[in-house]
Scaffold this active site. Structure first.
Site, PDB file in Angstrom:
ATOM      1  N   SER A  44       1.577  -9.777  -0.829  1.00  0.00           N
ATOM      2  CA  SER A  44       1.198  -8.366  -0.733  1.00  0.00           C
ATOM      3  C   SER A  44       1.444  -7.738   0.632  1.00  0.00           C
ATOM      4  CB  SER A  44      -0.276  -8.186  -1.105  1.00  0.00           C
ATOM      5  OG  SER A  44      -1.104  -8.977  -0.270  1.00  0.00           O
TER       6      SER A  44
ATOM      7  N   LYS B  33       0.807  -1.229   0.000  1.00  0.00           N
ATOM      8  CA  LYS B  33       0.000   0.000   0.000  1.00  0.00           C
ATOM      9  C   LYS B  33       0.838   1.276   0.000  1.00  0.00           C
ATOM     10  CE  LYS B  33      -4.188  -1.809   0.168  1.00  0.00           C
ATOM     11  NZ  LYS B  33      -5.162  -1.610  -0.928  1.00  0.00           N
TER      12      LYS B  33
ATOM     13  N   GLU C  84      -9.840   5.683   3.104  1.00  0.00           N
ATOM     14  CA  GLU C  84     -10.633   4.593   3.665  1.00  0.00           C
ATOM     15  C   GLU C  84      -9.703   3.409   3.898  1.00  0.00           C
ATOM     16  OE1 GLU C  84      -9.462   2.997   0.150  1.00  0.00           O
ATOM     17  OE2 GLU C  84     -10.353   5.006   0.303  1.00  0.00           O
TER      18      GLU C  84
END
Length: 389
Positions: A375, A87, A109
């Site tokens: 991830s 991210k 969010e």
């Protein structure tokens, strides 16, 4: 070239928003298209990825896992990026963009909390104000990440409507954005939402695939046969897929399949969904005959979303990628397997991609090379896994 000038990947994408947001999105698109080409932006983004995020992340050959399944398995270690997941690649890029546009307040969010942590991290580094909208159910499930966000100076806005998860957090973030548009930048965390967000996120996350191309060539002298990545909204998967899009490399996207051992038809968007509009874009969704969005569930909070990014919907219809579902039980088994065989504790989301390897046993040659995009790391999920024992 995808998307087209209206933000469509084939039949999917676009901009379905109230008139008040049209101007904001047009402003964002114009600024992004200009700023992304400027030398200072390219150099600063590259420098921050290297010096702050810690890129490139390694491509690790998981030899014990490979021995078990009978083909070569490589893990793209996004879990080793700063904050523990992919991210941060996108939040650094968008935060620099916001700063260049003169925006001082950032909203975001989050579901699993990793995007929230990454946004709070980028804001702390750049001196920007940060508000993170998060469903109260996810706040309970991902409490360690909530505390990390607070330490980094972010304000957490609990969302108690609907399913109290990611979908509802996005709804509330958009509502806030509409009424605080002047100085607020909405930093979307996945490859979803109205144009140009899916393309912005794709561009910033494509560093994953660009690195993986060079790394796999260095290790085996060629491109991989297959790439596997989990898919919720789809940012980590589109990030690793996109730089290989024109190559003869098979893409496997792995969705959450819901509770227990069976696949829940209300959980796997690309497997059981149909086209519809959610959060400003046309894509595959999960909804009933009356248009009501299904309440989804996954043991992985980051995959607990009833839609998917338009690029993945395009890949599905074009046959460029295959999408499969993994149940909570299968993901939990893969979590323990990777931890015990390779000494790597994956995020719940990543464990879904790892779990798909079992379905390939006996189907690939020993020389076949498969990259799994890892991830994120599993620190945030330890409480959830303990409850599943």
């Amino acid at each position: 070239m995808l998307p087209d000038s209206n933000g469509y990947y084939g039949n999917f994408g676009g901009r379905f928003v109230p008139e008040i947001l049209m101007g904001l999105l047009e402003e964002l698109e114009q600024n992004y298209n200009r700023i992304k080409k400027e030398k200072w932006f390219k150099e600063r983004f590259k420098q921050m990825l290297a010096d702050f995020v810690g890129r490139p992340t390694p491509l690790f050959e998981a030899k014990r896992l490979s021995g078990k399944y009978g083909f070569r398995i490589f893990l793209k270690r996004e879990d080793l990026a700063h904050t523990g997941a992919h991210k941060i690649n996108n939040t650094i890029g968008q935060a620099i963009l916001a700063e260049a546009m003169g925006k001082t307040d950032i909203i975001a969010e989050t579901g699993a909390g990793q995007h929230g942590v990454a946004t709070a991290t980028a804001c702390a580094m750049l001196g920007l104000n940060c508000k993170v909208f998060m469903g109260t159910e996810d706040i309970k499930r991902q409490y360690p990440n909530v505390e990390r966000m607070k330490i980094l100076g972010a304000e957490i806005i609990p969302v108690d409507s609907g399913t109290k998860t990611l979908k509802d957090a996005i709804n509330e973030a958009i509502r806030y954005w509409v009424t605080h548009a002047d100085k607020t930048f909405y930093l979307i965390g996945s490859a979803v939402g109205p144009h140009p967000y899916p393309s912005i996120v794709r561009d910033f996350q494509s560093v994953i695939g660009r690195e993986a191309r060079g790394q796999i060539r260095s290790k085996i002298g060629r491109l991989p046969d297959m790439i596997i990545a989990c898919v919720g909204g789809g940012s980590n998967s589109i990030g690793i897929f996109w730089p290989f899009m024109k190559e003869n490399v098979k893409f496997i996207g792995v969705e959450a399949g819901g509770k227990g051992e069976r696949i829940d038809q209300n959980a796997a968007t690309l497997t059981y969904g149909k086209p519809g509009i959610l959060h400003g874009a046309l894509s595959y969704l999960l909804y009933d005959e009356n248009g009501n969005i299904y309440p989804t569930h996954s043991v992985a909070a980051g995959l607990d979303y009833p839609g998917v990014g338009p690029a993945h919907s395009f890949f599905k219809e074009a046959g460029r990628a295959e999408y499969h579902s993994i149940s909570d039980k299968e993901a939990i088994e893969a979590f323990y397997e990777l931890s015990e065989l390779e000494g790597i504790i994956p995020a719940m989301e990543s464990a879904h991609a790892v779990a798909y390897l079992k379905k390939l046993k006996g189907k690939l040659s020993r020389d076949a090379a498969v990259i799994v995009n890892l991830s994120g790391r599993g620190d945030k999920d330890l409480g959830e896994f303990e409850e599943s024992r």
